[in-house]
Scaffold this motif. Structure first.
Motif, PDB file in Angstrom:
ATOM      1  N   GLU A   8      29.458   0.682 -30.329  1.00  0.00           N
ATOM      2  CA  GLU A   8      28.572   1.800 -30.651  1.00  0.00           C
ATOM      3  C   GLU A   8      27.660   2.102 -29.476  1.00  0.00           C
ATOM      4  N   LYS A   9      27.144   3.329 -29.485  1.00  0.00           N
ATOM      5  CA  LYS A   9      26.096   3.694 -28.545  1.00  0.00           C
ATOM      6  C   LYS A   9      24.769   3.353 -29.198  1.00  0.00           C
ATOM      7  N   GLY A  10      23.939   2.609 -28.483  1.00  0.00           N
ATOM      8  CA  GLY A  10      22.627   2.267 -28.991  1.00  0.00           C
ATOM      9  C   GLY A  10      21.563   3.029 -28.239  1.00  0.00           C
ATOM     10  N   GLU A  11      20.317   2.742 -28.594  1.00  0.00           N
ATOM     11  CA  GLU A  11      19.184   3.410 -27.948  1.00  0.00           C
ATOM     12  C   GLU A  11      18.099   2.383 -27.646  1.00  0.00           C
ATOM     13  N   VAL A  12      17.590   2.414 -26.427  1.00  0.00           N
ATOM     14  CA  VAL A  12      16.478   1.544 -26.060  1.00  0.00           C
ATOM     15  C   VAL A  12      15.227   2.077 -26.758  1.00  0.00           C
ATOM     16  N   VAL A  13      14.571   1.221 -27.550  1.00  0.00           N
ATOM     17  CA  VAL A  13      13.376   1.665 -28.275  1.00  0.00           C
ATOM     18  C   VAL A  13      12.089   1.114 -27.666  1.00  0.00           C
ATOM     19  N   ALA A  14      12.193   0.040 -26.880  1.00  0.00           N
ATOM     20  CA  ALA A  14      11.000  -0.505 -26.225  1.00  0.00           C
ATOM     21  C   ALA A  14      11.409  -1.392 -25.058  1.00  0.00           C
ATOM     22  N   ILE A  15      10.563  -1.395 -24.025  1.00  0.00           N
ATOM     23  CA  ILE A  15      10.739  -2.277 -22.877  1.00  0.00           C
ATOM     24  C   ILE A  15       9.384  -2.891 -22.570  1.00  0.00           C
ATOM     25  N   GLU A  16       9.346  -4.222 -22.619  1.00  0.00           N
ATOM     26  CA  GLU A  16       8.115  -4.935 -22.301  1.00  0.00           C
ATOM     27  C   GLU A  16       8.365  -5.755 -21.043  1.00  0.00           C
ATOM     28  N   ARG A  17       7.664  -5.435 -19.963  1.00  0.00           N
ATOM     29  CA  ARG A  17       7.820  -6.178 -18.713  1.00  0.00           C
ATOM     30  C   ARG A  17       7.165  -7.538 -18.867  1.00  0.00           C
ATOM     31  N   THR A  18       7.882  -8.591 -18.467  1.00  0.00           N
ATOM     32  CA  THR A  18       7.389  -9.957 -18.618  1.00  0.00           C
ATOM     33  C   THR A  18       7.591 -10.691 -17.302  1.00  0.00           C
ATOM     34  N   GLY A  19       6.528 -10.782 -16.497  1.00  0.00           N
ATOM     35  CA  GLY A  19       6.662 -11.430 -15.196  1.00  0.00           C
ATOM     36  C   GLY A  19       7.697 -10.693 -14.370  1.00  0.00           C
ATOM     37  N   GLY A  20       8.750 -11.377 -13.945  1.00  0.00           N
ATOM     38  CA  GLY A  20       9.814 -10.739 -13.176  1.00  0.00           C
ATOM     39  C   GLY A  20      10.901 -10.138 -14.031  1.00  0.00           C
ATOM     40  N   GLY A  21      10.863 -10.351 -15.336  1.00  0.00           N
ATOM     41  CA  GLY A  21      11.911  -9.866 -16.227  1.00  0.00           C
ATOM     42  C   GLY A  21      11.409  -8.833 -17.212  1.00  0.00           C
ATOM     43  N   ALA A  22      12.127  -8.733 -18.328  1.00  0.00           N
ATOM     44  CA  ALA A  22      11.749  -7.762 -19.356  1.00  0.00           C
ATOM     45  C   ALA A  22      12.270  -8.217 -20.711  1.00  0.00           C
ATOM     46  N   LEU A  23      11.579  -7.785 -21.755  1.00  0.00           N
ATOM     47  CA  LEU A  23      12.043  -7.943 -23.128  1.00  0.00           C
ATOM     48  C   LEU A  23      12.475  -6.554 -23.574  1.00  0.00           C
ATOM     49  N   LEU A  24      13.756  -6.428 -23.887  1.00  0.00           N
ATOM     50  CA  LEU A  24      14.349  -5.135 -24.215  1.00  0.00           C
ATOM     51  C   LEU A  24      14.611  -5.074 -25.714  1.00  0.00           C
ATOM     52  N   SER A  25      14.162  -4.002 -26.359  1.00  0.00           N
ATOM     53  CA  SER A  25      14.446  -3.777 -27.779  1.00  0.00           C
ATOM     54  C   SER A  25      15.403  -2.612 -27.886  1.00  0.00           C
ATOM     55  N   VAL A  26      16.511  -2.835 -28.602  1.00  0.00           N
ATOM     56  CA  VAL A  26      17.588  -1.845 -28.681  1.00  0.00           C
ATOM     57  C   VAL A  26      17.961  -1.586 -30.129  1.00  0.00           C
ATOM     58  N   ARG A  27      18.068  -0.293 -30.481  1.00  0.00           N
ATOM     59  CA  ARG A  27      18.539   0.075 -31.812  1.00  0.00           C
ATOM     60  C   ARG A  27      20.055   0.183 -31.772  1.00  0.00           C
ATOM     61  N   GLY A  28      20.696  -0.567 -32.663  1.00  0.00           N
ATOM     62  CA  GLY A  28      22.151  -0.550 -32.783  1.00  0.00           C
ATOM     63  C   GLY A  28      22.520  -1.101 -34.139  1.00  0.00           C
TER      64      GLY A  28
END
Length: 196
Positions: A8-28
């Motif tokens: 399926e095609k999902g959608e990024v709903v939030a991106i939280e930058r964490t130090g050098g990385g990120a926490l990605l929230s995706v609707r799917g």
């Protein structure tokens, strides 16, 4: 392991930058329906580990290596992404063996619409060119595709109506950057032969 057959095609709903990385929230909704902490889901071809899964949204940690080597660092809220759950041992392998370990990125160079399909051409990073063969497999943003043409600097694929409709490649424009993963078998063969 994945097959390159996008669920399926999902959608990024939030991106939280964490130090050098990120926490990605995706609707799917489909891939989240049975997702649990620790499961693997490929997001635009990058194998990521589920941290949480609630209702129709899952979260994943994205480390610096993944942000640097893939196009995930360019995602914004609202970005469409291709999603695939890891393959189970009792499933058909409909595409090809895709690890979700992105080798690099490529740029969409040209797009020629046809009556039923589009012929598209992508740049090919020189270090990866030796692994790409005409009629061989390649994963673009996690999608298993067959290489139609290749030279030292670019490669082409044809996108059938299903791929155009059900994946993000239907909306990609010239200049867009995509993730690519070359055939893992070619990499292992090269390494084995080099040791002889």
């Amino acid at each position: 392991m994945f097959t390159g057959i996008i669920e399926e095609k999902g959608e990024v709903v939030a991106i939280e930058r964490t130090g050098g990385g990120a926490l990605l929230s995706v609707r799917g909704p489909l891939v989240t329906s049975d997702a649990r902490h620790g499961d693997s889901i490929a997001v635009n071809g990058v194998c990521l580990t589920v941290v949480t899964a609630e209702r129709d949204v899952f979260t994943v940690d994205v480390i610096r290596e993944s942000l640097d080597r893939s196009s995930l660092g360019t995602l914004t809220e609202g970005s469409a992404v291709n999603l695939e759950r890891s393959v189970r041992a009792d499933q058909r392998l409909g595409g090809h063996i895709v690890q979700g370990h992105v080798d690099g990125t490529a740029t969409l160079l040209s797009r020629e619409p046809g009556e039923s399909w589009d012929d598209v051409r992508f740049s090919l990073p020189r270090p990866l060119a030796r692994y790409v063969a005409e009629k061989g497999s390649i994963a673009i943003d996690g999608i298993s595709l067959t290489v139609t043409t290749v030279d030292d600097e670019s490669f082409g694929v044809s996108l059938i109506p299903t791929t155009l409709k059900l994946t993000t490649l239907g909306d990609r424009q010239v200049g867009d950057v995509v993730n690519i993963e070359v055939d893992v078998i070619a990499k292992y063969v090269e390494r084995l032969v080099a040791r002889q």
